[in-house]
Design a protein around this motif. Structure first.
Motif, PDB file in Angstrom:
ATOM      1  N   GLY A  16       0.821  -1.196   0.000  1.00 17.51           N
ATOM      2  CA  GLY A  16       0.000   0.000   0.000  1.00 17.51           C
ATOM      3  C   GLY A  16       0.858   1.250   0.000  1.00 17.51           C
ATOM      4  O   GLY A  16       2.024   1.233   0.429  1.00 17.51           O
ATOM      5  N   TYR A  17       0.300   2.331  -0.475  1.00 19.33           N
ATOM      6  CA  TYR A  17       1.058   3.579  -0.610  1.00 19.33           C
ATOM      7  C   TYR A  17       1.508   4.120   0.745  1.00 19.33           C
ATOM      8  O   TYR A  17       2.658   4.518   0.919  1.00 19.33           O
ATOM      9  CB  TYR A  17       0.193   4.618  -1.336  1.00 19.33           C
ATOM     10  N   GLU A 102      -4.645   2.911  -5.931  1.00 15.97           N
ATOM     11  CA  GLU A 102      -4.036   4.117  -5.389  1.00 15.97           C
ATOM     12  C   GLU A 102      -4.335   5.370  -6.224  1.00 15.97           C
ATOM     13  O   GLU A 102      -3.765   6.418  -5.965  1.00 15.97           O
ATOM     14  CB  GLU A 102      -2.514   3.935  -5.269  1.00 15.97           C
ATOM     15  N   ARG A 105      -5.028   8.499  -4.443  1.00 14.04           N
ATOM     16  CA  ARG A 105      -3.930   9.099  -3.679  1.00 14.04           C
ATOM     17  C   ARG A 105      -3.127  10.096  -4.508  1.00 14.04           C
ATOM     18  O   ARG A 105      -2.299  10.819  -3.978  1.00 14.04           O
ATOM     19  CB  ARG A 105      -2.998   8.010  -3.147  1.00 14.04           C
TER      20      ARG A 105
END
Length: 206
Positions: A16-17, A102, A105
């Motif tokens: 995950g980021y 993502e 984001r």
């Protein structure tokens, strides 16, 4: 720089980021954290680069599959669905996962820069669905079919793991047949008929 983008795609895909640090990415390619900023000003810039590469490489993969398809809408539909499965389960799987998970984001200006690229694949699928409808193969609402089909393809890795092209092609036949409300054998026969009689061969019901 490609090595850095590749490493970032793998780590962000798996962790995950938020849980992937600049240090994690730099260490994966034997760089110091500071050295990474010679290539990208911020972690956000690196995320944009990962998603951009994923979209560009994915589109190239899809277009190559369409170029190699035998011809006709059904065969092209099958080729595109099989290619999508190949992307989400093959060498580009990490890039695709980052792209789909993502995207939100990204900074707003980055999304604006990438959106025209991301829309190109939707346009490929949308054009095929319209052709299927025009030829009498698809009877459902086109937009609804696309909204169901694309997420369904993205989620195939959660319920099956297919690394070879033959298995991916077999699953693609099943998915295409389901979208067109046909038995798999009937869809396969229509694809074969299309290659021998030419595009526009219509679905028939005995």
């Amino acid at each position: 720089m490609d090595e850095l983008i590749d490493a970032a795609s793998r780590l962000i895909s798996l962790q995950g980021y938020d849980r992937t640090s600049v240090r994690d990415i730099a260490q994966a390619v034997n760089l110091t954290s500071g050295s990474m900023f010679y290539h990208f000003k911020t972690k956000d810039d690196l995320l944009e680069a990962v998603i951009r590469k994923g979209i560009i490489d994915g589109l190239a993969f899809m277009n190559q599959a369409l170029d190699l398809a035998p011809g006709g809408t059904l065969n092209r539909f099958h080729a595109l669905v099989a290619a999508h499965i190949g992307v989400v389960q093959g060498e580009l799987r990490h890039f695709h996962r980052v792209w789909t998970r993502e995207w939100d984001r990204l900074q707003p200006e980055a999304r604006l820069r990438l959106r025209p690229l991301s829309e190109q694949y939707r346009e490929l699928m949308n054009a095929l669905l319209h052709s299927l409808a025009a030829e009498g193969h698809l009877h459902s609402d086109i937009e609804t079919a696309r909204h169901l089909l694309l997420p369904g393809l993205n989620w195939t890795p959660t319920w099956t793991s297919l690394k070879d092209k033959a298995s991916q092609a077999t699953l693609a036949e099943k998915i295409c047949a389901t979208v067109l409300n046909l038995p798999v054998d009937a869809f396969s026969d229509l694809m074969h008929a299309e290659t021998t009689t030419g595009p526009g061969h219509r679905r028939t019901i005995d």
